[in-house]
Design a protein around this motif. Structure first.
Motif, short mmCIF file in Angstrom:
data_model
loop_
_atom_site.label_atom_id
_atom_site.label_comp_id
_atom_site.label_asym_id
_atom_site.label_seq_id
_atom_site.Cartn_x
_atom_site.Cartn_y
_atom_site.Cartn_z
N LEU A 81 0.84 -1.21 0.00
CA LEU A 81 0.00 0.00 0.00
C LEU A 81 0.87 1.26 0.00
O LEU A 81 0.57 2.22 -0.70
N ASN A 82 1.92 1.25 0.78
CA ASN A 82 2.84 2.40 0.79
C ASN A 82 3.45 2.63 -0.58
O ASN A 82 3.56 3.76 -1.06
N ALA A 83 3.88 1.54 -1.23
CA ALA A 83 4.47 1.65 -2.57
C ALA A 83 3.45 2.19 -3.57
O ALA A 83 3.77 3.00 -4.43
N SER A 84 2.19 1.75 -3.44
CA SER A 84 1.14 2.23 -4.35
C SER A 84 0.87 3.71 -4.16
O SER A 84 0.64 4.45 -5.13
N MET A 85 0.91 4.18 -2.91
CA MET A 85 0.68 5.60 -2.65
C MET A 85 1.80 6.45 -3.23
O MET A 85 1.55 7.52 -3.80
N VAL A 86 3.04 5.98 -3.11
CA VAL A 86 4.16 6.71 -3.70
C VAL A 86 4.02 6.76 -5.22
O VAL A 86 4.24 7.79 -5.85
N ARG A 87 3.63 5.64 -5.80
CA ARG A 87 3.46 5.58 -7.25
C ARG A 87 2.36 6.53 -7.71
O ARG A 87 2.52 7.23 -8.72
N GLN A 88 1.27 6.61 -6.97
CA GLN A 88 0.18 7.52 -7.35
C GLN A 88 0.62 8.97 -7.25
O GLN A 88 0.23 9.81 -8.08
N ARG A 89 1.44 9.31 -6.26
CA ARG A 89 1.93 10.69 -6.16
C ARG A 89 2.84 11.04 -7.33
O ARG A 89 2.78 12.16 -7.86
N ILE B 263 2.73 9.66 -10.35
CA ILE B 263 1.87 9.77 -11.54
C ILE B 263 1.13 11.10 -11.55
O ILE B 263 1.02 11.77 -12.58
N ALA B 264 0.63 11.52 -10.37
CA ALA B 264 -0.09 12.79 -10.28
C ALA B 264 0.84 13.96 -10.61
O ALA B 264 0.43 14.92 -11.29
N SER B 265 2.09 13.89 -10.15
CA SER B 265 3.05 14.95 -10.45
C SER B 265 3.35 15.01 -11.95
O SER B 265 3.40 16.10 -12.54
N ASN B 266 3.54 13.86 -12.57
CA ASN B 266 3.79 13.83 -14.02
C ASN B 266 2.60 14.37 -14.80
O ASN B 266 2.77 15.13 -15.76
N MET B 267 1.40 13.99 -14.38
CA MET B 267 0.20 14.47 -15.07
C MET B 267 0.05 15.98 -14.94
O MET B 267 -0.34 16.67 -15.89
N ASN C 95 2.32 18.09 -14.86
CA ASN C 95 3.37 18.80 -15.59
C ASN C 95 3.41 18.42 -17.07
O ASN C 95 4.46 18.60 -17.72
N THR C 96 2.31 17.94 -17.61
CA THR C 96 2.29 17.59 -19.03
C THR C 96 2.47 18.81 -19.93
O THR C 96 2.88 18.67 -21.08
N GLN C 97 2.15 20.01 -19.41
CA GLN C 97 2.29 21.23 -20.21
C GLN C 97 3.44 22.11 -19.74
O GLN C 97 3.57 23.24 -20.21
N THR C 98 4.26 21.61 -18.82
CA THR C 98 5.39 22.39 -18.31
C THR C 98 6.56 22.32 -19.28
O THR C 98 6.99 21.23 -19.66
N VAL C 99 7.07 23.46 -19.66
CA VAL C 99 8.16 23.53 -20.64
C VAL C 99 9.40 22.82 -20.10
O VAL C 99 9.84 23.08 -18.98
N GLY C 100 9.95 21.91 -20.89
CA GLY C 100 11.20 21.24 -20.56
C GLY C 100 11.11 20.24 -19.43
O GLY C 100 12.15 19.76 -18.96
N TYR C 101 9.91 19.88 -19.00
CA TYR C 101 9.77 18.97 -17.85
C TYR C 101 10.21 17.56 -18.22
O TYR C 101 9.96 17.09 -19.33
N ARG C 102 10.89 16.91 -17.27
CA ARG C 102 11.33 15.53 -17.45
C ARG C 102 10.52 14.63 -16.53
O ARG C 102 10.41 14.87 -15.33
N GLU C 103 9.95 13.59 -17.12
CA GLU C 103 9.08 12.68 -16.40
C GLU C 103 9.81 11.96 -15.27
O GLU C 103 10.89 11.39 -15.46
N ASP C 104 9.23 12.01 -14.05
CA ASP C 104 9.80 11.30 -12.91
C ASP C 104 9.69 9.80 -13.12
O ASP C 104 8.69 9.30 -13.64
N VAL D 283 6.33 14.04 -20.97
CA VAL D 283 5.27 13.19 -20.42
C VAL D 283 4.19 12.98 -21.48
O VAL D 283 3.72 13.95 -22.09
N LYS D 284 3.81 11.73 -21.70
CA LYS D 284 2.76 11.41 -22.65
C LYS D 284 1.45 11.22 -21.89
O LYS D 284 1.32 10.26 -21.11
N PRO D 285 0.48 12.12 -22.09
CA PRO D 285 -0.76 12.08 -21.29
C PRO D 285 -1.50 10.74 -21.37
O PRO D 285 -2.02 10.26 -20.36
N SER D 286 -1.54 10.12 -22.55
CA SER D 286 -2.26 8.86 -22.68
C SER D 286 -1.61 7.77 -21.83
O SER D 286 -2.31 6.98 -21.16
N GLU D 287 -0.26 7.72 -21.82
CA GLU D 287 0.43 6.72 -21.01
C GLU D 287 0.23 6.97 -19.52
O GLU D 287 0.09 6.03 -18.73
N VAL D 288 0.21 8.23 -19.13
CA VAL D 288 0.03 8.55 -17.71
C VAL D 288 -1.37 8.15 -17.25
O VAL D 288 -1.54 7.66 -16.13
#
Length: 246
Positions: free
Chosen positions: A12-20, A22-26, A28-37, A206-211
């Protein structure tokens, strides 16, 4: 139940970290020069006669996807996109060098050249400042040029050159502020061969469909691990009921 509950709780802890992540990547889909975590999961097995069967999980953001994002032509003279793996050097909040791919540059009221995060851009001699009233442009080799509006036919004056760094052969890590730093401290060497594309910006990789797919998968996995907690409770209650049988 003891073994199962610890394994489920770790998941459960690992899943919560993963969701955070994914939420951060989503976000920043429009942030200039952003690199996917990117997230790394590490199995952790406790050693011992009665503990070795517990396979826990440790998850942590270890880096970023450095694949280049798409380029968008803006026509704005202070917009730049780095070519290849080059990184733009900026001054972080603590005054140290940090690195980014964000190239939407502006000139502050005090004449300091800054990127879209408000970080001063570093040159060969520290933060770059330009004289007031001049028309600032960036050359493909990173030179910062200023033209006097009073003499538009005169060649522009060179003020400084962007410090374009190369991460080749050096381990870098991404901080919570979105900037990259050398792991363990230090600075990256400048790359005199690095080039930029003036009048263009690199978009987030970041690719929105993959996220979106990742978010659905993460939610389903979280639900499954939640059910394990309920299963552990049922198993514990059944075991307790058997112990009460006379």
């Amino acid at each position: 139940m003891d073994r199962l509950i610890f394994t489920a709780f770790s998941g459960l802890n690992a899943s919560m970290v993963r969701q955070r992540v994914i939420a951060s990547n989503m976000a920043n889909t429009q942030t200039v020069g952003y690199r996917e975590d990117t997230l790394q999961f590490t199995p952790m097995t406790l050693k011992g006669n009665s503990l070795e069967v517990r396979a826990l999980s440790d998850s942590e953001v270890r880096g970023a996807n450095m694949a280049q994002g798409s380029l968008t032509e803006t026509g704005r003279q202070l917009d730049i996109a780095m070519v290849g793996q080059a990184l733009l050097t900026v001054q972080a909040q603590d005054g140290q060098e940090a690195y980014t791919r964000r190239g939407d540059l502006t000139v502050s009221a005090t004449g300091v050249l800054e990127n879209g995060d408000g970080r001063p851009v570093m040159g060969e001699n520290g933060p770059i400042t330009v004289p007031p009233g001049g028309r600032v442009s960036i050359a493909p080799d990173g030179q910062v040029l200023v033209r006097d509006p009073a003499t538009p036919d005169a060649p522009p004056n060179r003020v400084d050159r962007l410090k374009l760094a190369t991460p080749a052969g050096t381990r870098i890590e991404k901080g919570l502020d979105g900037l990259f730093r050398v792991y363990g401290g230090g600075t990256l060497p400048g790359d005199l061969e690095a080039r930029v594309v003036p009048g263009s910006l690199e978009q987030s990789n970041v690719k929105p469909s993959e996220v979106l797919v990742q978010m659905v998968e993460a939610q389903r996995l979280f639900d499954i691990r939640t059910k394990l907690i309920s299963t552990a409770k049922d198993v514990d209650e059944s075991s307790a009921a058997l112990m009460r049988v006379t």
